[in-house]
Design an enzyme around this catalytic site. Structure first.
Site, PDB file in Angstrom:
ATOM      1  N   ARG A  79      73.935  34.694  10.814  1.00 12.72           N
ATOM      2  CA  ARG A  79      74.111  34.102   9.191  1.00 12.72           C
ATOM      3  C   ARG A  79      72.845  33.334   8.579  1.00 12.72           C
ATOM      4  NH1 ARG A  79      80.167  32.316  10.192  1.00 12.72           N
ATOM      5  NH2 ARG A  79      79.144  32.529  12.370  1.00 12.72           N
ATOM      6  N   LYS A 106      71.260  43.553  16.680  1.00 16.65           N
ATOM      7  CA  LYS A 106      72.632  43.446  17.466  1.00 16.65           C
ATOM      8  C   LYS A 106      73.560  44.222  16.661  1.00 16.65           C
ATOM      9  CE  LYS A 106      75.530  39.982  17.597  1.00 16.65           C
ATOM     10  NZ  LYS A 106      76.907  40.491  17.392  1.00 16.65           N
ATOM     11  N   ASP A 108      76.420  44.908  21.477  1.00 15.97           N
ATOM     12  CA  ASP A 108      77.191  43.679  21.894  1.00 15.97           C
ATOM     13  C   ASP A 108      78.784  44.363  21.926  1.00 15.97           C
ATOM     14  OD1 ASP A 108      78.245  41.332  22.317  1.00 15.97           O
ATOM     15  OD2 ASP A 108      77.879  40.736  20.212  1.00 15.97           O
ATOM     16  N   ASP A 135      87.495  45.900  31.047  1.00 15.25           N
ATOM     17  CA  ASP A 135      88.695  46.644  31.286  1.00 15.25           C
ATOM     18  C   ASP A 135      88.678  46.660  32.967  1.00 15.25           C
ATOM     19  OD1 ASP A 135      90.877  48.788  31.032  1.00 15.25           O
ATOM     20  OD2 ASP A 135      90.183  48.861  28.994  1.00 15.25           O
ATOM     21  N   THR A 139      80.263  31.102  22.732  1.00 15.10           N
ATOM     22  CA  THR A 139      79.850  29.698  22.264  1.00 15.10           C
ATOM     23  C   THR A 139      80.724  29.340  21.209  1.00 15.10           C
ATOM     24  OG1 THR A 139      78.370  31.283  20.582  1.00 15.10           O
ATOM     25  CG2 THR A 139      77.381  30.172  22.708  1.00 15.10           C
ATOM     26  N   LYS A 153      80.881  43.731  24.625  1.00 15.28           N
ATOM     27  CA  LYS A 153      81.534  43.065  25.646  1.00 15.28           C
ATOM     28  C   LYS A 153      82.856  43.573  26.309  1.00 15.28           C
ATOM     29  CE  LYS A 153      80.741  38.650  22.650  1.00 15.28           C
ATOM     30  NZ  LYS A 153      80.276  39.504  21.209  1.00 15.28           N
TER      31      LYS A 153
END
Length: 237
Positions: free
Chosen positions: A214, A33, A60, A65, A122, A62
């Site tokens: 992570r 990603k 990614d 607009d 999330t 997002k």
């Protein structure tokens, strides 16, 4: 073929990615990603480079607009040949339809990337959603509403918590993609995530893709951590 967890390359620059990827066999094809942090620092070239190494890329960004702007942006991003990208469902049906048109028109080989929409992050709790977004409904109802909008717009699926995947499929269709971040192995630090699930839990809850950051990128042995998560994700442990 075993499914690959998507590794979130949440690094500030290419040099740190090179250092991270040195932990992996060079011949192994990963699904990675590329988010805002990396893309805004390194530009489209980082995607081209990762693809040259044989990796699939989930871009990614997002997008959110007005419909025309998102359509034009997606037309350009499609030329990068990524496997998947996304928008915010909160942008509305017209915006999502525009994004889809842009991807179709910009795809160089006729195979457009998968397009999914973010429902609720999330990291968002129900209390925060109600207080800060002014949505006087449950978090689950909000997620379902955005998922149904995304399906109407013709998108392939949504980004959601694995906790919501089964419910979303009941309100859309069984083949509607649920990509789930917030994945943490047992005992791992939760960090800034609110709605977390283990890799095996995500599989049991009907998630189609999982995104892991992570627990892999900050592990002492990233490749070992990746393999353990991959095995659990595929039900091999």
């Amino acid at each position: 073929m075993p499914q690959r967890p998507i590794i979130a390359l949440d690094f500030p620059n290419k040099e740190e990615i090179i250092s991270f990827l040195n932990h992996f066999p060079s011949e192994e094809s990963l699904y990675v990603k590329v988010g805002m942090e990396l893309f805004y620092q390194e530009g489209p070239e980082i995607v081209t480079w990762l693809k040259s190494l044989g990796h699939d890329v989930f871009l990614d960004l997002k997008l959110h607009d007005i419909p025309n702007t998102v359509e034009s942006a997606m037309r350009g991003l499609a030329k990068l040949g990524v496997s998947m990208t996304n928008v915010h469902a909160a942008g509305g049906i017209n915006m999502m339809e525009g994004a889809l048109r842009g991807l179709k028109e910009g795809s160089v080989d006729g195979n457009r990337p998968l397009l999914i929409a973010v429902t609720q992050l999330t990291s968002t709790s129900e209390e925060a959603m109600q207080h800060e977004q002014g949505l006087m409904m449950t978090l689950e109802d909000s997620v379902i509403h955005y998922a149904k909008m995304s399906q109407i717009a013709g998108l392939d699926g949504v980004v959601c918590s694995a906790l919501e995947a089964n419910t979303i499929k009941k309100h859309t269709s069984t083949d509607f993609i649920c990509l789930t971040p917030g994945i943490r192995p047992l005992g791992a630090a939760v960090g800034d995530q609110q709605r977390v699930v283990t890799p095996g839990g995500a599989r049991d809850l009907s998630a189609n893709f999982i995104v892991v950051g992570r627990p892999i990128t900050r592990a002492n042995n990233p490749y070992q951590a990746y393999q353990e998560i991959k095995k659990e994700w595929n039900g091999e442990v």
